[in-house]
Design an enzyme around this catalytic site. Structure first.
Site, PDB file in Angstrom:
ATOM      1  N   LYS A 313      -2.537   8.211   0.737  1.00  0.00           N
ATOM      2  CA  LYS A 313      -2.452   7.422   1.976  1.00  0.00           C
ATOM      3  C   LYS A 313      -1.530   8.045   3.018  1.00  0.00           C
ATOM      4  O   LYS A 313      -1.789   7.944   4.213  1.00  0.00           O
ATOM      5  CB  LYS A 313      -2.016   6.000   1.651  1.00  0.00           C
ATOM      6  CG  LYS A 313      -3.123   5.236   0.951  1.00  0.00           C
ATOM      7  CD  LYS A 313      -2.763   3.810   0.705  1.00  0.00           C
ATOM      8  CE  LYS A 313      -3.941   3.137   0.014  1.00  0.00           C
ATOM      9  NZ  LYS A 313      -3.686   1.737  -0.279  1.00  0.00           N
ATOM     10  N   ASP A 361      -5.254  -2.155   5.075  1.00  0.00           N
ATOM     11  CA  ASP A 361      -4.560  -2.842   3.964  1.00  0.00           C
ATOM     12  C   ASP A 361      -3.711  -3.995   4.488  1.00  0.00           C
ATOM     13  O   ASP A 361      -3.616  -5.054   3.874  1.00  0.00           O
ATOM     14  CB  ASP A 361      -3.579  -1.881   3.270  1.00  0.00           C
ATOM     15  CG  ASP A 361      -4.282  -0.961   2.290  1.00  0.00           C
ATOM     16  OD1 ASP A 361      -5.380  -1.310   1.840  1.00  0.00           O
ATOM     17  OD2 ASP A 361      -3.714   0.107   1.999  1.00  0.00           O
TER      18      ASP A 361
HETATM   19  P1  ATR Z   1      -0.023   2.819  -3.058  1.00  0.00           P
HETATM   20  O1  ATR Z   1      -0.477   3.582  -1.879  1.00  0.00           O
HETATM   21  O2  ATR Z   1      -1.127   2.019  -3.692  1.00  0.00           O
HETATM   22  O3  ATR Z   1       1.168   2.006  -2.821  1.00  0.00           O
HETATM   23  P2  ATR Z   1       1.612   4.887  -4.209  1.00  0.00           P
HETATM   24  O4  ATR Z   1       2.040   5.263  -2.845  1.00  0.00           O
HETATM   25  O5  ATR Z   1       1.274   5.989  -5.150  1.00  0.00           O
HETATM   26  O6  ATR Z   1       0.335   3.945  -4.145  1.00  0.00           O
HETATM   27  O7  ATR Z   1       2.710   3.942  -4.869  1.00  0.00           O
HETATM   28  C1  ATR Z   1       2.659   3.524  -6.179  1.00  0.00           C
HETATM   29  C2  ATR Z   1       3.866   2.625  -6.442  1.00  0.00           C
HETATM   30  O8  ATR Z   1       3.795   2.200  -7.794  1.00  0.00           O
HETATM   31  C3  ATR Z   1       5.187   3.336  -6.269  1.00  0.00           C
HETATM   32  O9  ATR Z   1       6.111   2.402  -5.779  1.00  0.00           O
HETATM   33  C4  ATR Z   1       5.558   3.745  -7.697  1.00  0.00           C
HETATM   34  O10 ATR Z   1       6.927   3.882  -7.940  1.00  0.00           O
HETATM   35  P3  ATR Z   1       7.702   5.278  -7.644  1.00  0.00           P
HETATM   36  O11 ATR Z   1       7.954   5.291  -6.180  1.00  0.00           O
HETATM   37  O12 ATR Z   1       8.933   5.200  -8.443  1.00  0.00           O
HETATM   38  O13 ATR Z   1       6.762   6.356  -8.074  1.00  0.00           O
HETATM   39  C5  ATR Z   1       5.030   2.552  -8.443  1.00  0.00           C
HETATM   40  N1  ATR Z   1       4.775   2.832  -9.846  1.00  0.00           N
HETATM   41  C6  ATR Z   1       3.690   3.446 -10.361  1.00  0.00           C
HETATM   42  N2  ATR Z   1       3.779   3.517 -11.704  1.00  0.00           N
HETATM   43  C7  ATR Z   1       4.954   2.934 -12.051  1.00  0.00           C
HETATM   44  C8  ATR Z   1       5.629   2.672 -13.293  1.00  0.00           C
HETATM   45  N3  ATR Z   1       5.078   3.031 -14.464  1.00  0.00           N
HETATM   46  N4  ATR Z   1       6.804   2.034 -13.258  1.00  0.00           N
HETATM   47  C9  ATR Z   1       7.356   1.649 -12.092  1.00  0.00           C
HETATM   48  N5  ATR Z   1       6.776   1.868 -10.892  1.00  0.00           N
HETATM   49  C10 ATR Z   1       5.592   2.492 -10.861  1.00  0.00           C
END
Ligand code: ATR
Length: 531
Positions: A313, A361
């Site tokens: 994104k 979104d």
């Molecule tokens: P989107 O555009 O859908 O928000 P993204 O930008 O990849 O997708 O964000 C994913 C979010 O999920 C992030 O906040 C990520 O945390 P980090 O910034 O620490 O990476 C969070 N996330 C994904 N898997 C996670 C996990 N197993 N535990 C905690 N947070 C997680």
């Protein structure tokens, strides 16, 4: 030429093969390919019976017998397979497929199969047509068009090239080769693997002889084949033509995405000549740029728009910025976008294509949240905890702050929570505090709990208080572990379906200029989620 849907049949007994011919007939395959090399026993009498059974199939018949080094299972000798193929040709096969290398190597093949296929005469109605094919199960070469041209130097009726696509840009190369070759000779050109779906579905746009589709999921003869019913129903195969506009969802992973099902159904509902495909693009910005640039450089592809999801994104915004395109002010403020629109120019190299980025979104989420609150809802100065600090969080935090809410952000990576909080005058708290916070509303914007890891929850143990409203932006599954825990605690819950429908409908309208059939979108989404 109208591209045929060809179902490869890989049963290992003659009886099962005959049953599969009936199944392919019922599935409305236009063509079938009998893979003789998959049969356990090879005797001419059984083959004759099988060819008799194949007469009941109303479409055309390809017969193939590949050796191990050609990606097949034939372990007999060369003369044995030539005898089988010869007999198949004499018993009514419309096409015989031989590997180009084998054809070049073997005088026996050239002589016997050449005779069955009338390659040395100018017969306009040969007994069987010869397909000469080349496979690469490891990679896509840099110039597949020249390989097709090489094959065409032999007296083939149809040239075929099938290569593994390691990246989606390999599919673009293959489509380019298909387009060039199909303009001058009957051609089959396809990409194998998940990244190859673009080439498999769009084969029809440039008039390939055929594309392969599996009888059912799990019965593919090569990786990446889409089931024949999915080709017809979801990708609206029969409606695809040279004018079809191309759309898709760019993400990684993307195989689980519901977007192709709902968007294609929506196109069908309003009669929009478009097809929407999963586009797996590796996470790096350079991969994103290479793919979108690759599409724009090929204006004949007719790419008109993409939904952009995890992890691209922010890449979308950067890309549109770099190309000097239009960024919707809201998307710029949010710092993330989920919708790419392409306006075609007139130059053949695509250099005057206009790209723009918007964010649907935000509206999708805010509308869903408002609708889910008691009595139509007013967020007022509600205290909201947002879990996550990625693209979706940014949109929702911006929306919540606009509405006047007090927002607390918890994210696994604390720096990202702090940065987001600073930008939108919110508060950041450590990820480990998330279960202890008091709030009116909790919004999950992380991917925790998304299919296939459906037992996970971003709030293990559930929300703290029963009076909380819990909104999960994940829509697959509809009821996540978080929402189940919340419901059991007596919380009001809002699932991701409404948000997903709202944002998809907004994208549809941006691309087509017509209001989206939201009821159809919802129906298809819920149907697929229910499977
Ligand atoms: P989107 O555009 O859908 O928000 P993204 O930008 O990849 O997708 O964000 C994913 C979010 O999920 C992030 O906040 C990520 O945390 P980090 O910034 O620490 O990476 C969070 N996330 C994904 N898997 C996670 C996990 N197993 N535990 C905690 N947070 C997680």
């Amino acid at each position: 030429m109208t591209t045929k849907l060809c179902v490869p049949l890989t049963a290992n007994t003659y009886e099962r093969m005959a049953a599969d011919i009936r199944a392919a007939t019922a599935a409305q395959a236009d063509m079938i390919e009998l893979r003789l090399d998959h049969l356990r026993d090879h005797d001419l009498a059984s083959l004759r019976r099988l060819m008799d059974a194949a007469r009941s199939f109303p479409g055309e018949l390809i017969v193939t017998c590949r050796m191990a080094e050609e990606g097949g299972r034939w372990d007999g000798d060369e003369s044995g397979r030539v005898s089988l193929m010869e007999l198949a040709g004499l018993c009514g096969a419309h096409y015989l497929d031989f590997e180009y290398e084998a054809w070049r190597r073997s005088a026996n093949i050239r002589q016997k199969i050449g005779l069955v296929c009338d390659v040395n005469t100018d017969s306009s109605r040969p007994r069987a047509r010869l397909i000469l094919s080349k496979h690469d199960f490891e990679r896509t070469p840099d110039d597949p068009a020249s390989i097709l041209a090489d094959i065409a130097r032999e007296p083939a009726h149809v040239v075929k090239l099938a290569c593994k696509a390691n990246k989606i840009t390999d599919s673009l190369l293959m489509l380019e080769a298909l387009r060039a070759s199909a303009a001058v000779r009957p051609t089959i050109a396809l990409s194998m693997g998940e990244a190859g779906i673009l080439a498999r579905v769009l084969a029809r746009k440039w008039g390939a002889v055929l594309t392969f589709a599996s009888l059912e999921a799990g019965q593919e003869s090569a990786p990446g084949q889409v089931p024949v019913t999915q080709m017809r129903e979801m990708y609206r195969w029969d409606a695809l033509n040279a004018e079809t506009r191309v759309y898709g969802v760019i993400g990684c992973p993307v195989a689980h995405s519901m977007s192709p099902a709902i968007m294609n159904a929506a196109f069908g509902e309003v009669g929009h000549n478009g097809v929407y495909l999963p586009m797996r693009v590796e996470p790096d910005y350079t991969d994103f740029r290479a793919f979108v640039d690759g599409c724009l450089r090929r204006p004949w592809l007719d790419l008109r728009g993409c939904s952009v999801t995890i992890p691209h994104k922010q890449n979308l915004l950067r890309y549109v910025e770099e190309r000097g395109g239009d960024i919707e002010p809201l998307a710029r403020r949010i710092g993330a976008a989920n919708t790419l629109s392409v306006e075609k120019g007139t130059r053949p190299d695509g250099s005057d294509a206009r790209v723009s980025a918007s964010n649907t979104d935000y509206r999708g989420a805010m509308d869903a949240l408002m609708a889910g609150l008691a009595g139509g809802g007013d967020l007022g100065d509600a205290a909201v905890v947002v879990l996550g600090a990625g693209g979706a969080s940014r949109a929702i935090v911006a929306g919540l702050r606009d509405a006047g809410c007090r927002v607390t952000i918890c994210n696994r990576t604390a720096d990202k929570a702090r940065a987001l909080a600073d930008e939108f005058q919110a508060t950041a708290r450590p990820w480990n505090d998330r279960g202890r916070l008091e709030a009116d509303v909790v919004v999950n914007c992380t991917s925790i709990g998304m299919w296939p890891k459906v037992d996970e929850s971003p709030l293990p143990g559930g929300p703290r208080l029963g009076k909380m409203v819990v909104f999960d932006t994940i829509y697959n599954p509809i009821e996540t572990q978080l929402l189940r825990d919340a419901r059991e605690r007596g919380c009001r819950t809002i699932d991701g379906v409404a948000m997903f429908v709202n944002q998809a409908a907004a994208q549809f309208q941006i691309w087509t200029g017509i209001p989206a059939p939201t009821a159809t979108i919802r129906l298809h989404l819920v149907q697929r989620l229910g499977r």
